[in-house]
Design an enzyme around this catalytic site. Structure first.
Site: not given
Ligand code: PXP
Length: 236
Positions: A8, A11, A44, A46, A50, A71, A102, A152, A190
């Site tokens: 992901n 960030h 993701h 949003r 953001r 996402e 999330t 997931e 997550h």
């Molecule tokens: N899975 C989902 C559904 C999420 O919303 C997120 C955060 O955007 C992640 C995985 C990844 O989480 P993390 O950034 O804490 O690894």
């Protein structure tokens, strides 16, 4: 069995948006993550935009020729974007504007009618539908009933650590087993990092690890390729 590590890059966009400039580009991070051995990329989009912007979703689509996951919240606006972009997979997540990230899984049971309708739209578009759910057997059954292809399982509470960790781990295992039995593909995500991911790697029903924060955090110091390669070496 080889597992999918799906990275992901939200960030990276968070850092860019903090200044409202052009750098760093999530699409560059996605390329480097793939070079580092990521099996796919996830972003993701949003509703409040953001971090990831619509142009990021489209740019990344152009460079990821394999597995790309979007996402999003289960809203008509987001369904329209996803059907235009056609990622490999869409993960529906609940979204609250005031949350930092999330905070929990979708309530599939309560929103079954709406989610089943979205499932039909993605089925027609040949996009796999994954539902982000808490490690709860009733939610797994509901995900199966509404026609999702994958779940997931939310690992946020497991990742918090503390006295509930073992209990949360057991719940994740039970949910993963039931989902696999119902022929749903199983992912987790997550809060996973280089340490807490290890016990989950031993759970054979888990096919996909969706990880962002810990990889991007390490990438600041060692670079994206190496941060991804180190996680891929653990996930297998
Ligand atoms: N899975 C989902 C559904 C999420 O919303 C997120 C955060 O955007 C992640 C995985 C990844 O989480 P993390 O950034 O804490 O690894």
């Amino acid at each position: 069995m080889s597992r999918r590590l799906v990275v992901n890059v939200d960030h990276v966009a968070t850092v860019r948006q903090a200044r409202g400039v052009h750098d760093p580009e999530p699409v560059t991070a996605a390329s480097l993550a793939l070079l580092g051995g990521a099996n796919g990329i996830v972003v993701h989009l949003r509703e409040d935009r953001r971090h990831i912007q619509d142009r990021d979703v489209r740019l990344i689509r152009q460079i990821v020729h394999g597995y790309y996951c979007l996402e999003m919240a289960p809203t008509p606006e987001m369904v329209k974007v996803a059907i235009e972009v056609r990622p490999t997979s869409v993960t529906l997540v609940p979204e609250r504007r005031e949350e930092l990230t999330t905070e929990g899984g979708l309530d599939v049971r309560t929103n079954a009618t709406k989610i089943a309708e979205i499932a039909r739209a993605f089925d027609e578009a040949r996009v796999r539908l994954c539902l982000f759910i808490d490690p709860d057997l009733e939610q797994v059954k509901s995900a199966h009933r509404v026609g999702a292809g994958a779940v997931e399982i939310h690992t946020g509470r497991y990742a918090e650590g503390g006295p509930a960790t073992q209990d949360e781990f057991n719940k994740i295992c039970d949910a993963a087993r039931l989902a696999a039995k119902l022929r749903l593909e199983v992912g987790v995500g997550h809060g996973l990092d280089y340490a807490n991911v290890e016990p989950l790697v031993a759970v054979r029903e888990i096919e996909e690890f969706s990880i962002g924060h810990s990889i991007v955090a390490r990438a600041i110091f060692v670079g994206m390729e190496r941060a991804v390669a180190e996680m891929k070496a653990i996930v297998g």
